[in-house]
Enzyme design. Structure first.
Site, PDB file in Angstrom:
ATOM      1  N   LYS A  92     -37.339  24.777  34.313  1.00  0.00           N
ATOM      2  CA  LYS A  92     -38.396  23.952  33.726  1.00  0.00           C
ATOM      3  C   LYS A  92     -39.433  23.697  34.796  1.00  0.00           C
ATOM      4  O   LYS A  92     -39.097  23.286  35.911  1.00  0.00           O
ATOM      5  CB  LYS A  92     -37.785  22.612  33.262  1.00  0.00           C
ATOM      6  N   LYS A 116     -37.144  17.310  41.820  1.00  0.00           N
ATOM      7  CA  LYS A 116     -37.842  16.393  40.915  1.00  0.00           C
ATOM      8  C   LYS A 116     -37.111  16.326  39.575  1.00  0.00           C
ATOM      9  O   LYS A 116     -36.845  15.255  39.047  1.00  0.00           O
ATOM     10  CB  LYS A 116     -39.270  16.897  40.702  1.00  0.00           C
ATOM     11  N   LYS A 128     -41.393  27.503  38.182  1.00  0.00           N
ATOM     12  CA  LYS A 128     -42.854  27.309  38.183  1.00  0.00           C
ATOM     13  C   LYS A 128     -43.502  28.670  37.958  1.00  0.00           C
ATOM     14  O   LYS A 128     -42.891  29.700  38.236  1.00  0.00           O
ATOM     15  CB  LYS A 128     -43.303  26.746  39.542  1.00  0.00           C
ATOM     16  N   ASP A 168     -50.050  22.659  34.060  1.00  0.00           N
ATOM     17  CA  ASP A 168     -50.269  22.195  35.438  1.00  0.00           C
ATOM     18  C   ASP A 168     -51.780  22.352  35.649  1.00  0.00           C
ATOM     19  O   ASP A 168     -52.528  22.398  34.659  1.00  0.00           O
ATOM     20  CB  ASP A 168     -49.451  23.036  36.437  1.00  0.00           C
ATOM     21  N   ASN A 243     -55.834  15.785  34.395  1.00  0.00           N
ATOM     22  CA  ASN A 243     -54.852  15.095  33.551  1.00  0.00           C
ATOM     23  C   ASN A 243     -54.144  13.960  34.293  1.00  0.00           C
ATOM     24  O   ASN A 243     -54.085  12.823  33.803  1.00  0.00           O
ATOM     25  CB  ASN A 243     -53.843  16.125  33.014  1.00  0.00           C
TER      26      ASN A 243
END
Ligand code: NDP
Length: 448
Positions: A92, A116, A128, A168, A243
């Protein structure tokens, strides 16, 4: 400094194998440095080659993304997906579309994501991806064709129980929509394979706000527990205006703070009477314009073209929410001289190691990214749960869960820092707390 012989050896091997991957090596060094006392007490980690396996991604794919621009010309970019570690759940982590994307950037982000995701308490592995494609200045048609081509290759590697990407930098609701549409078209399968989706097709209320809101829930708890203070009346400076930055500003204001500065890659704006967030949202979310235009609309605001000067503005709380290594030693010195109380990372690894060292040694409260910005991925995890249940929760329910998760992360990191004899050092605490669960799972699952 790395003194533990096992960690030193593995770090040197990692350096040799990833010679040019500056950001990745920086992230590995920081984690290894924090883990020294824990590794010394746990010889089974060396016996099972945990650190050697942890720094080598399960797999890293790189692929061509060919697409046709509005002039009918063929363009080629490079796409990546790094599936770093699935010890505690499916991979993820977000997708970044930005010209600065390299294998090193993707690997550093994927590595950080392991810890994280573990800190959220949810069953999520680390990954990622992204591309050196720049959505800025492209038409919607160009972005759609790029996203379709990107997903045409990526769809081979992902799945709702395998790897669930999200947004992202440069990947927001528009891009996720195109990526999801192409996945569904290719697989003929409507599934929660991406998070950050639109509300009409499986998205979660609260996901847009989650990283910024989560950051402020973390800061609020940190201030209360470590200083006996609250955000009310505090002056806040935020870098970025994407964001994370926008919703960090929104929650800071809701909690009674005054946000006086924000930035983008071309400069910063300073508005001493407090930022008009509606104006920022109009510029950034609707018009996709430069932040400089804020000063044409809001009287009394000033623009500076050197974006790192944003850290010279006196503030109580500094929130770097743009990109990696944007807050260096000089910026840290300026913040310290101006009496900053806390620095909390909304972006991933925005502070250089020298800056972190300076802030910690001057008693500034420091919230590292992997703990403080985990609200985004945590809410993505909640989106996955809703998709599996075929249910949608209310905004209030998601927000309540997010707050609970962030408060928990703070306490886990704080308690771990105490257990390591480094009370209040949340860099150490977050790394140790995130690592324990992952390494225990790796030990239990055997060697592969
Ligand atoms: P956005 O693309 O929405 O916004 C990025 C912001 O940072 C923009 O203001 C952008 O300015 C600025 N920026 C980007 N690159 C640079 C650069 N090289 N130098 C200076 N400024 C730059 O991204 P997000 O807000 O989603 O992400 C920001 C950070 O937060 C990233 O580090 C990301 O990894 C991290 N993060 C994001 C999460 C999320 O849920 N979105 C979750 C956890 C972490 P400009 O418009 O001029 O490019």
């Amino acid at each position: 400094m790395l003194t533990n012989p096992y960690l030193k050896r593995v770090y040197e091997q990692t350096e040799t194998r990833n010679k040019t991957d500056r950001e990745f090596l920086q992230a590995v060094y920081e984690v290894f440095d924090s883990l020294q006392p824990y590794v010394e007490r746990h010889p089974e980690l060396e016996e099972n080659g945990i650190m050697e396996r942890l720094v080598e991604p399960d797999r890293m794919v790189s692929f061509r993304v060919a697409w046709i621009d509005d002039q009918g010309k063929v363009q080629v970019n490079r796409g990546y997906r790094c599936q770093f570690n699935s010890a505690i759940g499916p991979y993820k982590g977000g997708l970044r579309f930005h010209p600065t994307v390299t294998p090193s950037v993707i690997k550093f982000l994927g590595f950080e994501q392991i810890f994280k995701n573990s800190l959220t308490g949810l069953p999520l592995g680390g990954g990622k991806g992204g591309s050196d494609f720049d959505p800025k200045g492209k038409s919607d048609g160009e972005v759609m064709r790029f996203c379709q081509s990107f997903m045409t290759e990526l769809h081979r590697y992902i799945g709702a129980d395998v790897d669930v990407p999200a947004g992202d930098i440069g990947v927001g609701g528009r891009e996720i929509g195109y990526l999801f549409g192409q996945y569904k078209f290719l697989k003929n399968n409507f599934t929660g394979v991406l998070t950050g989706k639109g509300l009409a097709f499986g998205g979660s209320l609260g996901r847009t706000e989650a990283t910024g809101y989560g950051l402020l829930y973390f800061v609020d708890e940190m201030l209360r527990c470590m200083k006996g203070e609250t955000l009310a009346g505090k002056v806040v400076v935020i870098s970025g205006s994407g964001n994370v930055a926008i919703y960090a500003a929104q929650k800071a204001m809701q909690l009674g703070a005054k946000v006086v500065a924000m930035s983008d890659s071309q400069g910063y704006i300073y508005d001493p009477k407090g930022i008009d967030l509606a104006a920022i949202k109009q510029l950034k979310e609707v018009e996709r314009a430069r932040i400089r235009a804020y000063c044409d609309r809001v009287p009394g605001a000033q623009f500076g073209s050197n974006r790192s000067d944003v850290w010279k503005i006196p503030c109580d709380i500094a929130l770097p929410c743009a990109t990696q290594n944007e807050l260096d030693a000089d910026s840290a010195k300026a913040l310290i001289e101006n009496g900053v109380l806390a620095v909390a990372e909304g972006a991933n690894m925005p502070s250089t190691p020298e800056a972190v060292e300076l802030l910690l040694s001057h008693g500034v409260l420091f919230a590292p990214a992997k703990a403080a910005n985990a609200g985004g991925v945590a809410t993505s995890g909640l989106e996955m749960s809703q998709n599996s249940q075929r249910l949608g929760w209310t905004f209030e329910e998601v927000d309540r869960k997010l707050k609970g998760i962030m408060v928990n992360i703070f306490h886990n990191a704080y308690d771990a820092s105490k257990a390591c004899g480094r009370e209040g050092n949340l860099v150490v605490g977050a790394n140790v707390a995130g690592f324990i669960k992952v390494s225990n799972a790796m030990l239990a699952e055997g060697i592969f």
